[in-house]
Design a protein around this motif. Structure first.
Motif, short mmCIF file in Angstrom:
data_model
loop_
_atom_site.label_atom_id
_atom_site.label_comp_id
_atom_site.label_asym_id
_atom_site.label_seq_id
_atom_site.Cartn_x
_atom_site.Cartn_y
_atom_site.Cartn_z
N HIS A 50 -1.43 14.95 -8.79
CA HIS A 50 -1.34 13.65 -7.93
C HIS A 50 -2.35 13.80 -6.80
O HIS A 50 -2.46 14.96 -5.96
N VAL A 51 -3.24 13.00 -6.33
CA VAL A 51 -3.82 12.77 -5.18
C VAL A 51 -3.96 11.38 -4.48
O VAL A 51 -3.54 10.31 -5.25
N TYR A 52 -4.26 11.28 -3.15
CA TYR A 52 -4.60 10.13 -2.62
C TYR A 52 -6.04 9.77 -2.77
O TYR A 52 -6.93 10.45 -2.18
N VAL A 53 -6.46 8.56 -3.04
CA VAL A 53 -7.72 8.16 -3.39
C VAL A 53 -8.30 7.72 -2.00
O VAL A 53 -7.54 6.80 -1.38
N HIS A 54 -9.52 8.15 -1.50
CA HIS A 54 -9.81 7.45 -0.21
C HIS A 54 -10.01 5.87 -0.52
O HIS A 54 -10.34 5.26 -1.44
N PRO A 55 -9.49 5.02 0.59
CA PRO A 55 -9.45 3.65 0.38
C PRO A 55 -10.89 2.89 0.02
O PRO A 55 -10.54 1.89 -0.63
N ASP A 56 -11.88 3.40 0.25
CA ASP A 56 -13.19 2.57 -0.35
C ASP A 56 -13.41 3.15 -1.75
O ASP A 56 -14.08 2.17 -2.41
N TRP A 57 -12.53 3.67 -2.46
CA TRP A 57 -12.52 3.87 -3.83
C TRP A 57 -11.38 3.26 -4.67
O TRP A 57 -11.77 3.23 -5.88
N THR A 58 -10.32 2.82 -3.77
CA THR A 58 -9.26 2.38 -5.00
C THR A 58 -9.51 1.23 -5.66
O THR A 58 -9.04 1.00 -6.80
N ASP A 59 -10.57 0.30 -5.36
CA ASP A 59 -10.83 -0.84 -6.39
C ASP A 59 -12.00 -0.42 -7.15
O ASP A 59 -12.36 -1.46 -8.08
N ARG A 60 -12.50 0.52 -7.07
CA ARG A 60 -13.61 0.94 -7.89
C ARG A 60 -13.38 1.98 -9.18
O ARG A 60 -14.00 2.39 -10.00
N LEU A 61 -12.20 2.43 -9.12
CA LEU A 61 -11.58 3.35 -10.42
C LEU A 61 -10.88 2.30 -11.61
O LEU A 61 -10.41 1.29 -11.22
N PRO A 62 -10.97 2.76 -12.68
CA PRO A 62 -10.18 2.00 -13.84
C PRO A 62 -8.75 1.76 -13.38
O PRO A 62 -8.17 2.60 -12.49
N PRO A 63 -8.10 0.84 -13.77
CA PRO A 63 -6.95 0.49 -13.67
C PRO A 63 -5.78 1.64 -13.76
O PRO A 63 -6.05 1.93 -14.85
N ILE A 64 -4.65 1.55 -13.20
CA ILE A 64 -3.64 2.55 -13.77
C ILE A 64 -3.04 1.94 -15.08
O ILE A 64 -2.65 0.72 -14.94
N ASP A 65 -2.91 2.98 -16.03
CA ASP A 65 -2.22 2.26 -17.22
C ASP A 65 -0.63 2.59 -17.11
O ASP A 65 -0.22 3.25 -16.03
N ALA A 66 0.13 2.15 -18.00
CA ALA A 66 1.65 2.24 -17.68
C ALA A 66 2.13 3.89 -17.72
O ALA A 66 3.02 3.93 -17.17
N MET A 67 1.36 4.71 -18.57
CA MET A 67 2.10 6.02 -18.51
C MET A 67 1.72 6.58 -17.15
O MET A 67 2.71 7.33 -16.64
N GLU A 68 0.51 6.54 -16.75
CA GLU A 68 0.15 7.08 -15.42
C GLU A 68 1.15 6.59 -14.21
O GLU A 68 1.80 7.15 -13.58
N GLU A 69 1.35 5.31 -14.12
CA GLU A 69 2.11 4.52 -13.55
C GLU A 69 3.73 5.25 -13.47
O GLU A 69 4.24 5.42 -12.26
N ASP A 70 4.34 5.51 -14.77
CA ASP A 70 5.52 6.06 -14.83
C ASP A 70 5.69 7.51 -14.10
O ASP A 70 6.40 7.88 -13.82
N MET A 71 4.51 8.41 -14.36
CA MET A 71 4.60 9.57 -13.93
C MET A 71 4.30 9.85 -12.70
O MET A 71 4.69 10.48 -11.68
N LEU A 72 3.54 8.65 -11.88
CA LEU A 72 3.51 8.74 -10.44
C LEU A 72 4.87 8.60 -9.80
O LEU A 72 4.86 8.89 -8.63
#
Length: 107
Positions: A50-72
């Motif tokens: 787990h990491v925190y992405v710099h705010p400048d990058w949050t909209d530039r990454l691929p969307p979170i899928d359901a599996m990743e969301e569950d693990m977070l």
């Protein structure tokens, strides 16, 4: 190849070149970056990368899928806007300059 900055919880920065095709987690592992444990080896079966992405990058990454969301949900102090699992972020030239910060601990 992408230059990625990993910031430890204490503020120590590690700037490394990560080859395309690897994940951001593998880049940390291969460069012995402290703070990313990756207990499941990248199977998206834990939250220890787990990491925190710099705010400048949050909209530039691929969307979170359901599996990743569950693990977070199991991550230490997840942030709904900035938390990502590095095993789910595939490195491409588009990630050049990405900045991620590790949480205080991984669980």
């Amino acid at each position: 190849m992408a230059e990625i900055t990993y910031i430890e919880h204490n503020g120590t920065e590690h700037v490394v070149d990560v080859p395309n095709g690897l994940t951001v987690m593998e880049g940390a592992r291969d460069n012995a970056i402290p703070g990313i444990e990756a207990d499941c080896g990248g199977a998206c079966a834990c939250s220890t990368c787990h990491v925190y992405v710099h705010p400048d990058w949050t909209d530039r990454l691929p969307p979170i899928d359901a599996m990743e969301e569950d693990m977070l949900e199991f991550a230490y102090e997840p942030d709904s806007a900035r938390s990502r699992l590095t095993c789910q972020l595939k490195v491409t030239d588009a990630l050049n300059g990405l900045v991620v910060q590790m949480p205080e601990r991984q669980i």
